[in-house]
Design an enzyme around this catalytic site. Structure first.
Site, PDB file in Angstrom:
ATOM      1  N   ASN A  10      64.315  36.592  24.836  1.00 24.97           N
ATOM      2  CA  ASN A  10      65.771  36.645  24.589  1.00 24.97           C
ATOM      3  C   ASN A  10      66.150  36.567  23.104  1.00 24.97           C
ATOM      4  O   ASN A  10      67.164  37.131  22.699  1.00 24.97           O
ATOM      5  CB  ASN A  10      66.517  35.602  25.433  1.00 24.97           C
ATOM      6  CG  ASN A  10      66.234  34.183  25.033  1.00 24.97           C
ATOM      7  OD1 ASN A  10      65.184  33.880  24.482  1.00 24.97           O
ATOM      8  ND2 ASN A  10      67.176  33.302  25.310  1.00 24.97           N
TER       9      ASN A  10
ATOM     10  N   GLY B 172      60.450  28.813  26.439  1.00 29.20           N
ATOM     11  CA  GLY B 172      60.512  29.634  27.649  1.00 29.20           C
ATOM     12  C   GLY B 172      61.011  28.801  28.808  1.00 29.20           C
ATOM     13  O   GLY B 172      61.720  27.807  28.612  1.00 29.20           O
ATOM     14  N   SER B 173      60.615  29.188  30.004  1.00 31.47           N
ATOM     15  CA  SER B 173      61.140  28.513  31.197  1.00 31.47           C
ATOM     16  C   SER B 173      60.483  27.143  31.366  1.00 31.47           C
ATOM     17  O   SER B 173      59.357  26.912  30.901  1.00 31.47           O
ATOM     18  CB  SER B 173      60.861  29.368  32.429  1.00 31.47           C
ATOM     19  OG  SER B 173      59.471  29.567  32.557  1.00 31.47           O
TER      20      SER B 173
ATOM     21  N   GLY C 153      56.516  26.086  30.772  1.00 32.74           N
ATOM     22  CA  GLY C 153      56.272  25.055  29.756  1.00 32.74           C
ATOM     23  C   GLY C 153      55.540  23.859  30.343  1.00 32.74           C
ATOM     24  O   GLY C 153      54.626  23.311  29.734  1.00 32.74           O
TER      25      GLY C 153
ATOM     26  N   CYS D  16      69.492  30.421  26.145  1.00 32.34           N
ATOM     27  CA  CYS D  16      69.074  29.144  26.739  1.00 32.34           C
ATOM     28  C   CYS D  16      70.207  28.129  26.664  1.00 32.34           C
ATOM     29  O   CYS D  16      70.329  27.272  27.525  1.00 32.34           O
ATOM     30  CB  CYS D  16      67.835  28.617  26.039  1.00 32.34           C
ATOM     31  SG  CYS D  16      68.044  28.445  24.270  1.00 32.34           S
TER      32      CYS D  16
ATOM     33  N   GLU E  59      62.691  21.227  16.816  1.00 34.26           N
ATOM     34  CA  GLU E  59      62.526  22.460  16.044  1.00 34.26           C
ATOM     35  C   GLU E  59      63.676  22.565  15.060  1.00 34.26           C
ATOM     36  O   GLU E  59      64.688  21.882  15.180  1.00 34.26           O
ATOM     37  CB  GLU E  59      62.624  23.666  16.980  1.00 34.26           C
ATOM     38  CG  GLU E  59      61.386  23.935  17.764  1.00 34.26           C
ATOM     39  CD  GLU E  59      61.378  25.363  18.271  1.00 34.26           C
ATOM     40  OE1 GLU E  59      60.724  26.209  17.654  1.00 34.26           O
ATOM     41  OE2 GLU E  59      62.035  25.637  19.285  1.00 34.26           O
TER      42      GLU E  59
HETATM   43  P1  NAD Z   1      58.939  32.549  30.452  1.00 33.88           P
HETATM   44  O1  NAD Z   1      58.637  31.103  30.631  1.00 33.88           O
HETATM   45  O2  NAD Z   1      58.722  33.448  31.595  1.00 33.88           O
HETATM   46  O3  NAD Z   1      58.039  33.143  29.260  1.00 33.88           O
HETATM   47  C1  NAD Z   1      58.114  32.670  27.932  1.00 33.88           C
HETATM   48  C2  NAD Z   1      56.834  33.035  27.210  1.00 33.88           C
HETATM   49  O4  NAD Z   1      55.778  32.250  27.741  1.00 33.88           O
HETATM   50  C3  NAD Z   1      56.385  34.493  27.390  1.00 33.88           C
HETATM   51  O5  NAD Z   1      55.764  34.923  26.198  1.00 33.88           O
HETATM   52  C4  NAD Z   1      55.382  34.378  28.513  1.00 33.88           C
HETATM   53  O6  NAD Z   1      54.448  35.425  28.525  1.00 33.88           O
HETATM   54  C5  NAD Z   1      54.718  33.060  28.157  1.00 33.88           C
HETATM   55  N1  NAD Z   1      54.058  32.331  29.244  1.00 33.88           N
HETATM   56  C6  NAD Z   1      54.531  32.088  30.494  1.00 33.88           C
HETATM   57  N2  NAD Z   1      53.638  31.354  31.188  1.00 33.88           N
HETATM   58  C7  NAD Z   1      52.593  31.106  30.354  1.00 33.88           C
HETATM   59  C8  NAD Z   1      51.350  30.411  30.486  1.00 33.88           C
HETATM   60  N3  NAD Z   1      51.016  29.806  31.623  1.00 33.88           N
HETATM   61  N4  NAD Z   1      50.524  30.372  29.422  1.00 33.88           N
HETATM   62  C9  NAD Z   1      50.855  30.966  28.247  1.00 33.88           C
HETATM   63  N5  NAD Z   1      52.007  31.662  28.076  1.00 33.88           N
HETATM   64  C10 NAD Z   1      52.870  31.724  29.108  1.00 33.88           C
HETATM   65  O7  NAD Z   1      60.435  32.646  29.891  1.00 33.88           O
HETATM   66  P2  NAD Z   1      61.283  33.964  29.551  1.00 33.88           P
HETATM   67  O8  NAD Z   1      61.715  34.595  30.836  1.00 33.88           O
HETATM   68  O9  NAD Z   1      60.568  34.802  28.558  1.00 33.88           O
HETATM   69  O10 NAD Z   1      62.550  33.323  28.812  1.00 33.88           O
HETATM   70  C11 NAD Z   1      63.619  32.752  29.477  1.00 33.88           C
HETATM   71  C12 NAD Z   1      63.501  31.245  29.537  1.00 33.88           C
HETATM   72  O11 NAD Z   1      63.349  30.726  28.225  1.00 33.88           O
HETATM   73  C13 NAD Z   1      64.727  30.563  30.108  1.00 33.88           C
HETATM   74  O12 NAD Z   1      64.323  29.535  30.984  1.00 33.88           O
HETATM   75  C14 NAD Z   1      65.418  29.984  28.877  1.00 33.88           C
HETATM   76  O13 NAD Z   1      66.226  28.867  29.139  1.00 33.88           O
HETATM   77  C15 NAD Z   1      64.246  29.633  28.037  1.00 33.88           C
HETATM   78  N6  NAD Z   1      64.617  29.543  26.622  1.00 33.88           N
HETATM   79  C16 NAD Z   1      64.674  28.306  26.054  1.00 33.88           C
HETATM   80  C17 NAD Z   1      65.060  28.177  24.722  1.00 33.88           C
HETATM   81  C18 NAD Z   1      65.122  26.825  24.064  1.00 33.88           C
HETATM   82  O14 NAD Z   1      65.135  26.761  22.834  1.00 33.88           O
HETATM   83  N7  NAD Z   1      65.146  25.748  24.813  1.00 33.88           N
HETATM   84  C19 NAD Z   1      65.377  29.316  23.976  1.00 33.88           C
HETATM   85  C20 NAD Z   1      65.305  30.570  24.593  1.00 33.88           C
HETATM   86  C21 NAD Z   1      64.911  30.667  25.921  1.00 33.88           C
END
Ligand code: NAD
Length: 486
Positions: free
Chosen positions: A156, A232-233, A237, A287, A467
């Site tokens: 995103n 990420g999600s 995480g 997010c 961060e």
């Molecule tokens: P996602 O968790 O599907 O993926 C994020 C990244 O992690 C991708 O590069 C993915 O390939 C990688 N990934 C996923 N599982 C992994 C694993 N087991 N090992 C290593 N890498 C792995 O999330 P998304 O769909 O790309 O993004 C949306 C999510 O991110 C939403 O939940 C949003 O709230 C969150 N987000 C949080 C913030 C924040 O700062 N808190 C900012 C932006 C997005």
């Protein structure tokens, strides 16, 4: 089909642009027009991940010992490279992710600004000296880099999020393995390219692109990886965090279910503006995006009418064609998730508007969904509890400040929260009472400064290290305490 569509992009490992071990690639799809391929990208696996970690480890000692002024000079050049290419990088970002060109350009420029910020701050990030009883002894702490750091980012904010992780890691003397999301890999690729063009030595930054299921373990569970910065999600995480070794630091920035409280004394026009901007910019895919509107029952009818009127005026379209309020959702998966939550919302609550997939000329091949609003929502409903990550807002009626706070905090998440009020007492109380890492008073839940700490509470973050800002450097350094006599 243009040149970009046919281009085969590579990983960058040990100072070379290389195909992944299997040689397999996957298309990067434009969510505004699924017939448009925005380059083909590696389907890396564990072999590539391990190579990237090895390359980063081999490069660490020399990079740690590189004078900080030289490290900073490289960061400054990388920032300049991004600025010089801001228009083309922004265009590609819009084409692969869907946000408007204006937002994409802001993001690229913000990334350059972030890199410069750390190039400066990293040079004055020091330890402390400690008074003691021995006149012949000096006691001080010094900060040192950790070693290999893995950076994993979502689609995103495909350039600004990795920029705010990679820049502090590099200036502190760490080497990096960077895995961008395969749903928007080109922006991360351009970021890596900027550092390469700036003269980063081989192995200091390694780019590995591929599905998490294949490459994830190799770059997160390897003992050589001393830190993982992940955004990420929450589900992903948590999985990575649990799989990390004892000596691997983690910084997990995760999901949210961010509330905007509207008190009876609020300026309603302004409150509606906060709801629209916080809820629907980036098509709800931020997010920190607003997803719950906790509105005092006394003003709920007036607020709802004004909000519906504003929503009717929102424009939707391809970010490359104009400055629309909403673009497409970023992936097929996003589209399916959002539509399924809209269907669920229609069963659980009262549907007021939106949530339809757009069809017809200009929309048929894109993942467009109209902004949706539900009312009569309660905190027990799934649409009030689960992160939807799309243009869907839920109206929840509350009676007064105390109930609003109780509802706002009734969630596993704690990323961002806002209040609309004209009463200074509530503004102060809110900052204390709300369980969120980012607190906004008469501002949108979205948006954060480069120079201020950023991160969530509760399940929105591991809350280990923040961060952004100067404190963002702490994650990438470890402290030694030195006792020096005579
Ligand atoms: P996602 O968790 O599907 O993926 C994020 C990244 O992690 C991708 O590069 C993915 O390939 C990688 N990934 C996923 N599982 C992994 C694993 N087991 N090992 C290593 N890498 C792995 O999330 P998304 O769909 O790309 O993004 C949306 C999510 O991110 C939403 O939940 C949003 O709230 C969150 N987000 C949080 C913030 C924040 O700062 N808190 C900012 C932006 C997005």
């Amino acid at each position: 089909m243009d040149e970009l569509s046919q281009q085969e992009f590579r990983n960058y490992i040990g100072g070379e642009w290389v195909p992944c071990a299997s040689g397999a690639t996957a298309p990067n799809i434009n969510p505004a027009d699924t017939a448009d391929v925005v380059g083909r990208f590696p389907l890396s696996d564990a072999v590539d991940g391990a190579r990237a970690v090895d390359a980063a480890q081999a490069a660490f000692a020399a990079w740690r010992d590189t004078p900080i002024s030289k490290r900073a000079a490289i960061l400054f050049r990388a920032a300049q490279h991004l600025e010089d290419h801001a228009d083309s990088v922004a265009r590609e970002l819009t084409r692969e992710e869907g946000k408007s060109l204006a937002l994409a350009r802001d993001e690229v420029l913000r990334s350059a600004q972030t890199i410069r910020f750390y190039a400066v701050e990293g040079q004055s990030f020091t330890g402390e000296t400690f008074v003691n009883d021995d006149p012949d002894m000096v006691v001080y702490s010094q900060r040192e880099p950790l070693g290999v750091v893995t950076v994993i980012s979502p689609w995103n904010f495909p350039i600004s999020i990795p920029a705010r992780k990679i820049a502090p890691a590099l200036i502190s003397g760490n080497t990096v393995v960077f895995k961008p999301s395969s749903d928007a890999p080109l922006s991360g690729y351009r970021l890596a390219e900027a550092f390469v063009q700036a003269g980063l030595p081989p192995g200091v930054l390694n780019l590995v692109i591929g599905p998490a299921s294949k490459v994830g373990q190799a770059i997160t569970a390897a003992p050589a990886v001393r830190a993982i910065s992940f955004t990420g999600s929450t589900a992903a995480g948590e999985q990575i965090h649990r799989g990390a070794g004892l000596t691997t630091r983690t910084q997990m920035e995760l999901g949210g279910k961010n509330p905007l409280i509207v008190l009876a004394d609020a300026d309603l026009e302004r409150a509606v503006d906060l709801a629209v901007k916080g809820g629907f910019s980036l098509s709800g895919q931020a997010c920190t995006g607003t997803s719950r509107l906790l509105v005092d029952r006394k003003v709920l009818p007036a607020f709802t009418d004004k909000l519906l009127a504003r929503m009717k005026a929102l424009t939707i379209g391809n970010g490359l064609d104009g400055n629309f309020d909403l673009g497409p959702l970023a992936t097929r998966k996003q589209l399916d998730t959002v539509l399924s939550y809209v269907a669920l919302g229609k069963q659980e609550a009262t549907h007021l508007t939106g949530g339809d997939r757009l069809e017809g000329s200009g929309f048929d091949r894109g993942y467009y969904v109209t902004p949706a609003l539900f009312t009569g929502v309660t905190q027990q409903m799934r649409i009030a509890r689960e992160e939807i990550f799309g243009p869907v807002l839920a109206l929840i009626a509350v009676d007064g400040y105390d109930e609003a706070i109780a509802c706002a905090n009734d969630t596993e998440y704690g990323l961002s929260a806002a209040i609309a009020t004209t009463d200074a007492r509530y503004a102060h109380r809110f900052a204390r009472d709300i369980q969120a890492g980012t607190v906004k008073i008469n501002r949108t839940t979205t948006g954060n400064l480069i120079n201020a700490p950023f991160g969530g509470l509760k399940s929105s973050s591991t809350s280990t290290f923040r961060e952004s800002g100067r404190v963002g450097l702490e994650f990438y350094t470890q402290i030694k305490t030195v006792y020096r006599a005579g």
